[in-house]
Motif scaffolding. Structure first.
Motif, PDB file in Angstrom:
ATOM      1  N   GLY A 562      46.555  43.576 -39.720  1.00 58.86           N
ATOM      2  CA  GLY A 562      45.210  43.325 -39.235  1.00 58.86           C
ATOM      3  C   GLY A 562      45.200  43.052 -37.736  1.00 58.86           C
ATOM      4  N   ARG A 563      44.131  43.429 -37.111  1.00 61.47           N
ATOM      5  CA  ARG A 563      43.992  43.220 -35.671  1.00 61.47           C
ATOM      6  C   ARG A 563      42.702  42.450 -35.400  1.00 61.47           C
ATOM      7  NH1 ARG A 563      40.049  46.567 -34.131  1.00 61.47           N
ATOM      8  NH2 ARG A 563      40.470  46.142 -31.949  1.00 61.47           N
ATOM      9  N   LYS A 564      42.710  41.689 -34.340  1.00 62.39           N
ATOM     10  CA  LYS A 564      41.528  40.955 -33.931  1.00 62.39           C
ATOM     11  C   LYS A 564      40.526  41.897 -33.243  1.00 62.39           C
ATOM     12  CE  LYS A 564      44.057  36.634 -33.221  1.00 62.39           C
ATOM     13  NZ  LYS A 564      44.375  35.551 -32.261  1.00 62.39           N
ATOM     14  N   ILE A 565      39.317  41.417 -33.148  1.00 63.94           N
ATOM     15  CA  ILE A 565      38.286  42.235 -32.498  1.00 63.94           C
ATOM     16  C   ILE A 565      38.625  42.474 -31.041  1.00 63.94           C
ATOM     17  CG2 ILE A 565      35.859  42.229 -31.783  1.00 63.94           C
ATOM     18  CD1 ILE A 565      35.133  40.923 -34.310  1.00 63.94           C
ATOM     19  N   SER A 566      39.207  41.475 -30.399  1.00 67.04           N
ATOM     20  CA  SER A 566      39.503  41.596 -28.970  1.00 67.04           C
ATOM     21  C   SER A 566      40.751  42.419 -28.680  1.00 67.04           C
ATOM     22  CB  SER A 566      39.661  40.205 -28.365  1.00 67.04           C
ATOM     23  OG  SER A 566      40.677  39.484 -29.047  1.00 67.04           O
ATOM     24  N   ASP A 567      41.538  42.738 -29.722  1.00 70.31           N
ATOM     25  CA  ASP A 567      42.760  43.516 -29.496  1.00 70.31           C
ATOM     26  C   ASP A 567      42.426  44.950 -29.124  1.00 70.31           C
ATOM     27  OD1 ASP A 567      44.291  41.338 -30.043  1.00 70.31           O
ATOM     28  OD2 ASP A 567      44.643  41.859 -32.146  1.00 70.31           O
ATOM     29  N   ARG A 568      43.178  45.469 -28.190  1.00 73.94           N
ATOM     30  CA  ARG A 568      43.025  46.877 -27.792  1.00 73.94           C
ATOM     31  C   ARG A 568      44.114  47.750 -28.418  1.00 73.94           C
ATOM     32  NH1 ARG A 568      39.054  44.607 -26.319  1.00 73.94           N
ATOM     33  NH2 ARG A 568      37.889  44.967 -24.382  1.00 73.94           N
ATOM     34  N   ARG A 569      44.848  47.160 -29.361  1.00 76.06           N
ATOM     35  CA  ARG A 569      45.914  47.888 -30.027  1.00 76.06           C
ATOM     36  C   ARG A 569      45.710  47.809 -31.531  1.00 76.06           C
ATOM     37  NH1 ARG A 569      51.019  44.799 -27.799  1.00 76.06           N
ATOM     38  NH2 ARG A 569      49.588  43.076 -28.182  1.00 76.06           N
ATOM     39  N   THR A 570      46.370  48.701 -32.243  1.00 80.97           N
ATOM     40  CA  THR A 570      46.313  48.657 -33.709  1.00 80.97           C
ATOM     41  C   THR A 570      47.197  47.533 -34.224  1.00 80.97           C
ATOM     42  OG1 THR A 570      48.127  50.242 -33.892  1.00 80.97           O
ATOM     43  CG2 THR A 570      45.879  51.134 -33.823  1.00 80.97           C
ATOM     44  N   ALA A 571      47.086  47.274 -35.526  1.00 82.69           N
ATOM     45  CA  ALA A 571      47.848  46.175 -36.115  1.00 82.69           C
ATOM     46  C   ALA A 571      49.350  46.421 -36.035  1.00 82.69           C
ATOM     47  CB  ALA A 571      47.418  45.978 -37.561  1.00 82.69           C
ATOM     48  N   ALA A 572      49.754  47.677 -36.116  1.00 80.66           N
ATOM     49  CA  ALA A 572      51.191  47.982 -36.081  1.00 80.66           C
ATOM     50  C   ALA A 572      51.807  47.693 -34.717  1.00 80.66           C
ATOM     51  CB  ALA A 572      51.420  49.444 -36.457  1.00 80.66           C
ATOM     52  N   ASN A 573      50.999  47.730 -33.660  1.00 79.06           N
ATOM     53  CA  ASN A 573      51.533  47.532 -32.313  1.00 79.06           C
ATOM     54  C   ASN A 573      51.502  46.083 -31.861  1.00 79.06           C
ATOM     55  OD1 ASN A 573      51.994  50.283 -32.005  1.00 79.06           O
ATOM     56  ND2 ASN A 573      49.912  50.647 -31.248  1.00 79.06           N
ATOM     57  N   VAL A 574      50.996  45.178 -32.703  1.00 76.66           N
ATOM     58  CA  VAL A 574      50.995  43.770 -32.326  1.00 76.66           C
ATOM     59  C   VAL A 574      51.916  42.983 -33.252  1.00 76.66           C
ATOM     60  CG1 VAL A 574      48.685  43.831 -31.359  1.00 76.66           C
ATOM     61  CG2 VAL A 574      48.969  43.338 -33.782  1.00 76.66           C
ATOM     62  N   ALA A 575      52.910  43.664 -33.823  1.00 75.78           N
ATOM     63  CA  ALA A 575      53.788  43.024 -34.800  1.00 75.78           C
ATOM     64  C   ALA A 575      54.653  41.951 -34.166  1.00 75.78           C
ATOM     65  CB  ALA A 575      54.667  44.072 -35.482  1.00 75.78           C
ATOM     66  N   GLY A 576      54.941  42.053 -32.902  1.00 73.49           N
ATOM     67  CA  GLY A 576      55.836  41.101 -32.276  1.00 73.49           C
ATOM     68  C   GLY A 576      55.240  39.732 -32.048  1.00 73.49           C
ATOM     69  N   THR A 577      53.968  39.544 -32.329  1.00 73.41           N
ATOM     70  CA  THR A 577      53.314  38.270 -32.057  1.00 73.41           C
ATOM     71  C   THR A 577      53.126  37.429 -33.307  1.00 73.41           C
ATOM     72  OG1 THR A 577      51.116  39.244 -32.345  1.00 73.41           O
ATOM     73  CG2 THR A 577      52.083  39.334 -30.150  1.00 73.41           C
ATOM     74  N   LYS A 578      53.609  37.875 -34.462  1.00 76.30           N
ATOM     75  CA  LYS A 578      53.374  37.165 -35.715  1.00 76.30           C
ATOM     76  C   LYS A 578      54.669  36.543 -36.232  1.00 76.30           C
ATOM     77  CE  LYS A 578      49.020  38.304 -36.026  1.00 76.30           C
ATOM     78  NZ  LYS A 578      48.503  39.132 -37.112  1.00 76.30           N
ATOM     79  N   SER A 579      54.493  35.440 -36.983  1.00 73.29           N
ATOM     80  CA  SER A 579      55.640  34.774 -37.607  1.00 73.29           C
ATOM     81  C   SER A 579      55.155  34.019 -38.828  1.00 73.29           C
ATOM     82  CB  SER A 579      56.323  33.807 -36.624  1.00 73.29           C
ATOM     83  OG  SER A 579      55.410  32.793 -36.243  1.00 73.29           O
ATOM     84  N   PHE A 580      56.117  33.611 -39.674  1.00 70.24           N
ATOM     85  CA  PHE A 580      55.789  32.847 -40.870  1.00 70.24           C
ATOM     86  C   PHE A 580      55.650  31.372 -40.493  1.00 70.24           C
ATOM     87  CE2 PHE A 580      58.169  36.475 -42.752  1.00 70.24           C
ATOM     88  CZ  PHE A 580      57.138  36.990 -43.521  1.00 70.24           C
ATOM     89  N   THR A 581      54.522  30.783 -40.814  1.00 75.72           N
ATOM     90  CA  THR A 581      54.287  29.369 -40.505  1.00 75.72           C
ATOM     91  C   THR A 581      54.498  28.478 -41.723  1.00 75.72           C
ATOM     92  OG1 THR A 581      51.927  29.627 -40.960  1.00 75.72           O
ATOM     93  CG2 THR A 581      52.658  29.938 -38.687  1.00 75.72           C
ATOM     94  N   THR A 582      54.685  29.037 -42.901  1.00 77.36           N
ATOM     95  CA  THR A 582      54.936  28.242 -44.103  1.00 77.36           C
ATOM     96  C   THR A 582      55.822  29.043 -45.043  1.00 77.36           C
ATOM     97  OG1 THR A 582      53.902  27.199 -46.031  1.00 77.36           O
ATOM     98  CG2 THR A 582      52.759  29.079 -45.076  1.00 77.36           C
ATOM     99  N   ILE A 583      56.832  28.408 -45.612  1.00 77.61           N
ATOM    100  CA  ILE A 583      57.745  29.043 -46.564  1.00 77.61           C
ATOM    101  C   ILE A 583      58.023  28.056 -47.695  1.00 77.61           C
ATOM    102  CG2 ILE A 583      58.841  30.663 -44.968  1.00 77.61           C
ATOM    103  CD1 ILE A 583      61.058  28.641 -44.537  1.00 77.61           C
ATOM    104  N   ARG A 584      58.207  28.598 -48.906  1.00 80.85           N
ATOM    105  CA  ARG A 584      58.514  27.784 -50.075  1.00 80.85           C
ATOM    106  C   ARG A 584      59.441  28.554 -51.014  1.00 80.85           C
ATOM    107  NH1 ARG A 584      56.709  24.385 -47.457  1.00 80.85           N
ATOM    108  NH2 ARG A 584      55.199  22.748 -47.943  1.00 80.85           N
ATOM    109  N   TYR A 585      60.426  27.844 -51.566  1.00 82.89           N
ATOM    110  CA  TYR A 585      61.306  28.423 -52.577  1.00 82.89           C
ATOM    111  C   TYR A 585      60.605  28.406 -53.933  1.00 82.89           C
ATOM    112  CZ  TYR A 585      65.667  28.868 -49.933  1.00 82.89           C
ATOM    113  OH  TYR A 585      66.644  29.272 -49.066  1.00 82.89           O
ATOM    114  N   SER A 586      60.962  29.381 -54.776  1.00 79.93           N
ATOM    115  CA  SER A 586      60.481  29.366 -56.155  1.00 79.93           C
ATOM    116  C   SER A 586      61.209  28.288 -56.936  1.00 79.93           C
ATOM    117  CB  SER A 586      60.684  30.731 -56.810  1.00 79.93           C
ATOM    118  OG  SER A 586      62.063  31.057 -56.839  1.00 79.93           O
ATOM    119  N   ALA A 587      60.756  28.031 -58.173  1.00 79.43           N
ATOM    120  CA  ALA A 587      61.323  26.947 -58.970  1.00 79.43           C
ATOM    121  C   ALA A 587      62.794  27.199 -59.297  1.00 79.43           C
ATOM    122  CB  ALA A 587      60.527  26.772 -60.256  1.00 79.43           C
ATOM    123  N   ASP A 588      63.196  28.474 -59.483  1.00 79.98           N
ATOM    124  CA  ASP A 588      64.598  28.772 -59.785  1.00 79.98           C
ATOM    125  C   ASP A 588      65.421  29.083 -58.546  1.00 79.98           C
ATOM    126  OD1 ASP A 588      63.446  31.135 -59.120  1.00 79.98           O
ATOM    127  OD2 ASP A 588      63.949  32.187 -60.989  1.00 79.98           O
ATOM    128  N   GLY A 589      64.791  29.121 -57.374  1.00 77.92           N
ATOM    129  CA  GLY A 589      65.514  29.336 -56.131  1.00 77.92           C
ATOM    130  C   GLY A 589      65.915  30.759 -55.844  1.00 77.92           C
TER     131      GLY A 589
END
Length: 895
Positions: A562-589
């Motif tokens: 997904g891309r923001k309205i203000s972005d002048r690029r497609t979603a594929a070209n802004v991949a370097g600006t994203k990261s995981f902010t939350t992670i969780r293990y499953s019950a069995d790991g």
């Protein structure tokens, strides 16, 4: 581990905007929540969300009189026709314009839609369960007619009782009466006289009176009467005036005296002559017409009441307030709430499951902590003691103790049995805590802050600050205890993860160097592995024993979408600006769940690092970050169309005023004029591993493995008939006969099968009963135990159900809450009745025990030859009853 998770329910948000609907039977309330529809079962205390989703926020709902067809329309005019009982989307259609009013006719054959200043009437599509000429068919939308005459948006549509006429109210200060088909002598009528836009117009029960209510609080009563100048002629001729000499005229005027407030919504119940009006100051009033007698006035909100509706019987009133996300159902006769729910009106920051998996706790920037019941979908308690945004929450491994951290500088402990705050932890200096960790033994609590590089440790028992761990050179972003409680793991913006042995004699910390700032971390349930998410989009896996990195996953491409309205690029070209902010293990790991500022949630297999599944959180293009491609049609010289403020061109002053901060990206979507950004700040796995939840911009999404309808072969078996059911009973197939009777859902047949099953086969029948039929069996047995004379027979059924399905009823008590309440009610009633009859017959028993009789030889003997307690028979040949027995004089003894 199974990974076939499907969308199950939406919590955390109970009302977005639009109109509310009661089901025809009045037991269910339909509420639009963003681009989805939630259904609240007010009798069984449950809620669920329909599986379909629009591409934009839903603006209007309409339900046909039979209650099986639901029509939903979003802001762009795209509609979805749904079979509500089966929860299946039947047809997609576009009205090619924003729909401001929508209503089905009482006959169910047509529906009217207000599209701008025009009204379009359409034929209702037929469905397989409706009989139409020529057989069973499904027809697409067919337009009947277009009505023009209004000069501004239509705000309300109401049909007459015979479906021949309908009434519309508009912002052009008028209301109009239309006929569905051309009528002899009928001319479309305009009702003018209001000084501001007409909010609602409605027919009385006899359709001889019309009521219109405008924004300024003026209520006009219109009656069909003779024109001035024709009354004397009609009296002389002694004939009823013709339609040419009749017209609608204002008979009475009433006014709501609400200073500094205006009418935002209104609803009229013709059967009881009640009119309910909601105001911009959160007040609503109930008046009885035609005398305009005030019945109730109540304040339910501090913001606008967006919509009000009344159920069929006129007992319940439903109110929706979008600015604070409130949904209320008020029973005006008893002056009590049937439903009172409110979601977070700011973005959620953290979520966690209770140890038993039956509750979900959410905390948000609005400073509130809410506890949601997983099975019912309702919020059961809200804590408001924090004075600023709550950033983290976590349960103690044992007991019902919840810990929360807030930006107000405090960490609080909550007792979820008594629902109170029993301990508050503070730091020597003012800090806003953003991360939290609880020792598995529940003895210490640790918190970190983005304003400090120290970790604070408190004692849960005393509330005293035990220590401050120094070693990081940057703000603390994440904390976690190992499941065995021996190690505290901390992540910081200084590109390190540290392992602290806080319970050892010498507190030591071992740093693990990563490539970028640490955003989130999680510990595998077996204590052997740590997963670390960094700002560059990487997921690194570390061995706890060897302090070595065992694997890495590049998640930048996976999390970006997904891309923001203000972005002048497609979603594929802004991949370097994203990261995981939350992670969780499953019950069995074996798997790890990750989310971030994106519309995707990723599920990875830990050993291979393979992406197992990708979940799309939302398809609502009203949120920023949903669309994938750049559309040049939406770009203008002034910038993207979505960023151009068009509110200043609206006619109403309150719509033109912008009271919000520019550039805000978090908060309540219904308040901000800017588009909210799609984000997933937190995810959590249920302790059972069969569900996980995600806090998103639209609410709390629940995904589960058990969300689908259980497959039942009897659903598709054409041989399930009353005849085949009775044949199965004759062949002693008691379980098959009982299940088939439940599928046919014929009360007389179910009772016949139920009573024909011998007592010796009850336990075998109940033991093999599929779980899907447990709920209807409980309901049926409760009714029979209350109405049937075979009390012992029903009690044997109840005993067998609890013997063989007690564990299921306990684990899923929220799902069977209504049925269990019915069983407990019956058992309590039986207990009281037996006690009452025993007390009534106490003196009868004493009288019989004291009676003597003579046998054939003239010897005296007791009427009761042997003790009833010992199990012998009671002889009562010469005793029919007793006047001292009280009640009806019956003998309640042992045969």
């Amino acid at each position: 581990m199974k990974t076939d998770f499907q969308f199950s329910n939406l919590l955390g948000t109970v009302y977005g905007r639009g109109n509310l609907l009661f089901a025809p039977d009045g037991t269910c309330l339909l509420s639009p929540v963003g681009n989805r529809v939630s259904v609240f079962d007010l009798v069984n205390n449950k809620s669920y969300t329909l599986p379909f989703a629009h591409r934009q926020n839903i603006s209007r709902l309409a339900l046909n009189p039979q209650g099986n067809l639901l029509l939903t329309v979003d802001d762009s005019g795209r509609a979805i026709l749904t079979n509500l009982p089966r929860r299946i989307a039947l047809y997609h259609f576009s009205f090619r314009g924003a729909v401001t009013a929508l209503e089905f006719s009482p006959s169910g054959r047509h529906f009217a839609a207000g599209i701008g200043r025009q009204i379009e009437v359409w034929h209702t599509p037929s469905t397989p369960d409706s009989q139409v000429e020529g057989g069973l068919e499904f027809a697409p939308f067919i337009r009947h007619r277009v009505y023009t005459g209004h000069y501004d948006d239509v705000q309300s549509i109401q049909w007459s009782r015979d479906s021949r006429f309908f009434l519309t109210a508009s912002k052009d200060l008028t209301a109009r009466v239309w006929s569905l088909n051309p009528e002899n002598g009928f001319v479309p009528t305009t009702l003018a006289g209001h000084r501001q836009g007409v909010r609602a117009a409605c027919f009385s029960k006899d359709q001889e009176t019309i009521y219109t209510i405008s924004k300024d609080g003026a209520l006009f009563q219109w009656e069909y009467m003779a024109k001035p100048g024709t009354e004397s002629n009609d009296v002389d001729n002694e004939e009823a005036p013709s339609d040419e000499n009749m017209h609608w005229r204002i008979a009475q005027r009433h006014y709501y005296m609400q200073s500094n407030a205006y009418v935002t919504c209104a609803a009229y119940h013709a059967a009881s002559n009640l009119i309910v009006a909601g105001f911009s100051n959160g007040l609503f009033t109930i008046h009885e017409l035609p005398d305009f007698t005030e019945i109730q006035t109540l304040s339910i909100s501090q913001q606008n009441i967006d919509h009000v509706t009344i159920n069929k019987t006129g007992e319940w009133l439903a109110f929706g307030a979008s600015k604070q996300g409130q949904l209320l159902v008020w029973e005006w006769q008893s002056e009590s709430y049937i439903l009172k729910q409110q979601g977070h009106y700011d973005g959620m920051n953290s979520i966690t499951y209770s140890p038993d998996g039956q509750r979900i706790i959410t905390c948000a920037d609005d400073g509130k902590i809410k506890v949601w019941d997983v099975n019912s979908g309702f919020c059961i308690v809200t804590f408001t003691e924090h004075t600023s945004g709550v950033t983290a929450c976590e349960f103690a491994k044992k007991g019902n103790v919840l810990f929360t951290a807030s930006l107000d500088g405090s960490v609080r402990a909550w007792d979820l049995v008594r629902y109170r705050n029993f301990r508050t932890f503070t730091a020597p200096t003012r800090l806003g805590f953003s991360s939290l960790a609880i020792d598995p033994a529940g003895e210490v609590v640790c918190a970190g802050s983005l304003e400090s590089d120290s970790i604070h440790i408190w004692s849960v028992q005393t509330g005293q600050l035990l220590d401050r761990l120094a070693g990081h050179e940057g703000p603390i972003s994440s904390l976690a205890f190992a499941p065995d409680g021996g190690i505290l793991i901390s992540g910081s913006w200084d590109n390190t993860v540290r392992l602290w042995s806080i319970f050892a004699r010498t507190q030591t910390s071992e740093p693990l160097q990563v490539q970028a700032n640490v955003v989130a971390l999680a510990v595998r349930p077996d204590n052997k592995q740590i997963a670390v998410s960094t700002l560059d989009g990487q997921l690194a896996f570390w061995s706890v024993a060897d302090a070595e990195q065992t694997g890495i996953v590049d998640g930048r491409r996976d999390v970006s979408g997904g891309r923001k309205i203000s972005d002048r690029r497609t979603a594929a070209n802004v991949a370097g600006t994203k990261s995981f902010t939350t992670i969780r293990y499953s019950a069995d790991g074996t798997c790890i769940l990750a989310g971030g500022n994106s519309k995707y949630i990723c599920l990875y297999e830990c050993t291979s690092g393979m992406l197992v599944k990708k979940f799309t959180v939302s398809t609502n293009v009203a949120l920023d970050g949903i669309q994938e491609f750049l559309n040049s049609k939406l770009l203008t010289e002034g910038g993207p169309v979505g960023q151009i403020d068009q509110e200043g061109e609206k006619s109403d002053l309150e719509d033109r005023i912008d009271r919000t901060l520019p550039g805000a990206s978090r908060g309540d979507a219904s308040v901000r004029r800017t588009r909210p950004e799609i984000r997933v700040p937190a995810v959590a796995f249920a302790p059972t591993g069969r569900h996980f939840c995600a806090a998103t911009t639209e609410g709390l999404l629940i995904y589960g493995l058990d969300s689908g309808v259980t497959f039942d072969p009897f659903d598709l078996d054409e041989t399930v008939t009353p005849k085949s059911t009775l044949h199965a009973l004759k062949q002693s197939g008691y379980l098959r006969a009982l299940v088939m009777s439940f599928r046919l859902n014929t009360p007389a047949l179910i009772r016949h099968i139920f009573e024909a099953i011998p007592t010796s086969s009850i336990s075998l029948t109940v033991r093999d009963l599929p779980i899907v039929y447990l709920s209807p069996l409980l309901r049926f047995v409760a009714i029979q135990a209350e109405q049937n004379r075979h009390l012992e027979f029903c009690l044997l059924w109840i005993k067998a159900i609890f013997e063989y399905h007690g564990r299921t009823l306990k684990d899923r008590k929220g799902e069977f809450a209504s049925e269990l309440r019915g069983i407990m009610k019956v058992l309590g009633s039986v207990e009281r009745e037996v006690r009452r009859l025993s007390e009534q017959n106490e003196y009868s028993v004493k009288f019989l025990l004291g009676q003597k009789r003579r046998d054939g030889n003239g010897a005296e003997g007791s009427v009761i030859e042997k003790s009833a307690v010992g199990g012998a028979e009671i002889e009562m040949d010469d005793v029919e009853g007793s006047e001292d027995g009280g009640g009806d004089g019956e003998w309640m003894g042992v045969e």
